[in-house]
Design a protein around this motif. Structure first.
Motif, mmCIF file in Angstrom:
data_model
loop_
_atom_site.group_PDB
_atom_site.id
_atom_site.type_symbol
_atom_site.label_atom_id
_atom_site.label_comp_id
_atom_site.label_asym_id
_atom_site.label_seq_id
_atom_site.Cartn_x
_atom_site.Cartn_y
_atom_site.Cartn_z
ATOM 1 N N LYS A 21 -45.578 -24.053 -18.309
ATOM 2 C CA LYS A 21 -45.598 -22.736 -17.680
ATOM 3 C C LYS A 21 -44.713 -22.700 -16.451
ATOM 4 C CE LYS A 21 -48.863 -19.125 -16.259
ATOM 5 N NZ LYS A 21 -50.292 -18.787 -16.068
ATOM 6 N N ARG A 181 -58.823 -28.401 -29.716
ATOM 7 C CA ARG A 181 -58.867 -27.558 -28.530
ATOM 8 C C ARG A 181 -58.507 -28.398 -27.309
ATOM 9 N NH1 ARG A 181 -58.713 -24.539 -31.949
ATOM 10 N NH2 ARG A 181 -60.064 -22.771 -32.462
ATOM 11 N N PRO A 182 -57.725 -27.848 -26.381
ATOM 12 C CA PRO A 182 -57.378 -28.598 -25.165
ATOM 13 C C PRO A 182 -58.626 -28.948 -24.365
ATOM 14 C CG PRO A 182 -55.988 -26.645 -25.417
ATOM 15 C CD PRO A 182 -57.083 -26.519 -26.423
ATOM 16 N N THR A 184 -58.406 -29.845 -21.091
ATOM 17 C CA THR A 184 -58.054 -29.730 -19.682
ATOM 18 C C THR A 184 -58.353 -28.319 -19.187
ATOM 19 O OG1 THR A 184 -55.768 -29.160 -20.269
ATOM 20 C CG2 THR A 184 -56.259 -31.488 -19.868
ATOM 21 N N ARG A 185 -58.406 -28.164 -17.881
ATOM 22 C CA ARG A 185 -58.697 -26.872 -17.293
ATOM 23 C C ARG A 185 -57.480 -25.964 -17.372
ATOM 24 N NH1 ARG A 185 -61.524 -27.230 -11.561
ATOM 25 N NH2 ARG A 185 -61.628 -24.999 -12.062
ATOM 26 N N ARG A 186 -57.727 -24.689 -17.567
ATOM 27 C CA ARG A 186 -56.641 -23.728 -17.613
ATOM 28 C C ARG A 186 -56.116 -23.452 -16.210
ATOM 29 N NH1 ARG A 186 -58.332 -18.841 -21.760
ATOM 30 N NH2 ARG A 186 -57.823 -19.916 -23.711
ATOM 31 N N PRO A 187 -54.813 -23.171 -16.098
ATOM 32 C CA PRO A 187 -54.272 -22.810 -14.780
ATOM 33 C C PRO A 187 -54.712 -21.406 -14.385
ATOM 34 C CG PRO A 187 -52.580 -22.610 -16.468
ATOM 35 C CD PRO A 187 -53.775 -23.233 -17.134
ATOM 36 N N PRO A 191 -54.621 -16.056 -19.204
ATOM 37 C CA PRO A 191 -54.158 -17.031 -20.194
ATOM 38 C C PRO A 191 -53.356 -16.353 -21.292
ATOM 39 C CG PRO A 191 -56.458 -16.510 -20.570
ATOM 40 C CD PRO A 191 -56.067 -15.812 -19.298
ATOM 41 N N ARG A 194 -54.009 -16.510 -27.755
ATOM 42 C CA ARG A 194 -54.058 -17.595 -28.723
ATOM 43 C C ARG A 194 -53.637 -17.098 -30.109
ATOM 44 N NH1 ARG A 194 -56.625 -22.163 -26.991
ATOM 45 N NH2 ARG A 194 -57.815 -21.998 -25.055
#
Length: 207
Positions: A21, A181-182, A184-187, A191, A194
């Protein structure tokens, strides 16, 4: 005894890309020669950007379809000796595959759907021999030419691709990418849409 083959990498012909991103510098080198980093590339006719700009990819395909349609305007679309059915068959065979190439693997947004529809309707109006000044609804033109809305056409292809991936084995990369599914935390921020939302959301059926 199996023979060993060494793969040679040319630093001059090799480029790297980081999908992120935010811009990230990737320092790669082959035999002390730096690898040039690029922000976008073209793979199998599809524009791929490092920041995953879907609109830019769809815009590039729409421009290609418009150029092909422009070449056919005087010869095919405005040919008075050809039936509308023949013109529509040429559109579905020649132009629409360019406009919707690889569309089943991306998540559509309201902007990309509007771009697809406007590009298609520009072509269909030329085939029908009308302009925007005639104030004829797009749905009427599609019904007369018997052409399915390009967004609904893409949605059906996306569902066919989903069924195809479901039939794959668990060792296939496409199956893994669909089911995993990821962790990690979303920035911060909104978002991105999908892929599965493009065909599971009930609001998509009307849009």
């Amino acid at each position: 005894m199996a023979e060993k083959f060494n793969m040679m990498i040319s630093a001059e012909k090799t480029e790297s890309m980081v999908i992120s991103k935010e811009p990230i510098r990737c320092k790669l080198a082959v035999h002390d020669k730096p690898i040039r980093q690029t922000l976008h590339c073209k793979y199998l006719g599809v524009e791929i950007s490092s920041h995953m700009n879907v609109y830019q990819e769809v815009r590039a395909q729409a421009n290609k379809a418009s150029r092909i349609s422009g070449c056919l305007r005087d010869m095919i679309w405005r040919n008075e000796h050809m039936t509308a059915e023949s013109k529509v068959r040429i559109y579905k065979t020649v132009v629409r595959p360019i406009l919707t190439y690889a569309a089943e693997t991306r998540a559509e947004t309201a902007t990309t759907k509007s771009l697809l529809r406007s590009t298609e309707m520009r072509i269909l109006r030329t085939i029908e021999g009308v302009t925007l000044r005639d104030q004829i609804r797009s749905s009427v033109i599609r019904d007369e030419l018997k052409v399915q809305d390009v967004v609904r056409f893409v949605r059906s292809r996306r569902r066919n691709w989903r069924d195809h991936v479901d039939r794959m084995g668990t060792d296939r990369l496409a199956k893994w990418a669909k089911n995993e599914r990821p962790n990690t935390r979303r920035p911060p921020g909104r978002p991105p849409k999908r892929w599965h939302v493009s065909w599971t959301s009930t609001s998509q059926e009307a849009g």
